[in-house]
Design a protein around this motif. Sequence first.
Motif, PDB file in Angstrom:
ATOM      1  N   SER A  40      -4.894  35.953 -19.237  1.00  9.88           N
ATOM      2  CA  SER A  40      -3.864  36.785 -19.871  1.00  9.88           C
ATOM      3  C   SER A  40      -2.466  36.349 -19.449  1.00  9.88           C
ATOM      4  O   SER A  40      -1.550  36.267 -20.273  1.00  9.88           O
ATOM      5  N   TYR A 183       0.526  36.823 -28.761  1.00 13.58           N
ATOM      6  CA  TYR A 183      -0.464  37.368 -27.835  1.00 13.58           C
ATOM      7  C   TYR A 183       0.014  38.668 -27.200  1.00 13.58           C
ATOM      8  O   TYR A 183      -0.805  39.528 -26.861  1.00 13.58           O
ATOM      9  N   TYR A 187      -2.435  41.674 -26.939  1.00 12.90           N
ATOM     10  CA  TYR A 187      -2.721  42.223 -25.614  1.00 12.90           C
ATOM     11  C   TYR A 187      -2.382  43.714 -25.559  1.00 12.90           C
ATOM     12  O   TYR A 187      -3.099  44.507 -24.942  1.00 12.90           O
ATOM     13  N   ASP A 190      -5.139  45.817 -26.829  1.00  8.49           N
ATOM     14  CA  ASP A 190      -6.372  45.790 -26.041  1.00  8.49           C
ATOM     15  C   ASP A 190      -6.407  47.029 -25.140  1.00  8.49           C
ATOM     16  O   ASP A 190      -5.531  47.208 -24.292  1.00  8.49           O
ATOM     17  N   HIS A 193      -5.835  46.450 -21.387  1.00  7.66           N
ATOM     18  CA  HIS A 193      -4.672  45.701 -20.907  1.00  7.66           C
ATOM     19  C   HIS A 193      -4.064  46.350 -19.675  1.00  7.66           C
ATOM     20  O   HIS A 193      -4.202  47.564 -19.455  1.00  7.66           O
ATOM     21  N   LEU A 198       1.860  43.753 -19.025  1.00  7.36           N
ATOM     22  CA  LEU A 198       2.426  43.824 -20.368  1.00  7.36           C
ATOM     23  C   LEU A 198       3.935  44.037 -20.314  1.00  7.36           C
ATOM     24  O   LEU A 198       4.696  43.357 -21.018  1.00  7.36           O
TER      25      LEU A 198
END
Length: 221
Positions: A40, A183, A187, A190, A193, A198
């Motif tokens: 990630s 992404y 992300y 998700d 996450h 983030l």
Amino acid sequence: MTMEREDSVEEKVQELKEKVRNLLITCGENPSQQLNLIDSIQRLGVAYHFDIEINEALDHAYKNYNDTNDHDQNDEDLHTTALKFRLLRQQRYSISCDIFNKFIDDDGNFKESLVKDVRGNLSLYDASHMRMHGEDVLERALAFTTTNLRAAFDNNNSRHEEGSYALKWPLFKAMPRLAARNYISFYEEDPLHDPTLLSFAKLDYNCLQKLYQKELNEISR
């Protein structure tokens, strides 16, 4: 942006950066979780902040891979195996594609039970682009995953947008900053996450954008 505002943003960047660094280090007790976090971090375009920690983690993963017995390795699912293979090979570690033999049936094909494993297929698809000449298993992996992913996303799978982007722009053919921007959106959607990562990725992206704009203005001037 005022000097005070710039200082405030820089402080926030450093704060989030240290939190992500600590997370990367502490999750080393869970190798699978650490590999997912590294993935990630790289996809979000912030890996350059953590070169030392990532190098150390992957070096440990490689040594552990060589020291681990076959039984332990056979317990890993397709996603974890493919992710480990890709991360180590792109770091130029010598890791054999034989790691995927446990997913091959008696006829030399990938097992039918893997067809609907969307996450695993996505990871294997990315890993297949790390193939070298003569690695037939990865050639078959590319064909296998491409077929499965297209079928899954035609059926409006929940990861449709991310998967469609991956099929159009494989990980190593995409422009890094554009891929990172896309992404970030994937992300964020998700449910698993990490909020700190983030936030850091978004802030870092915005800071880099402002830096690029400033440099472009200077060049234009």
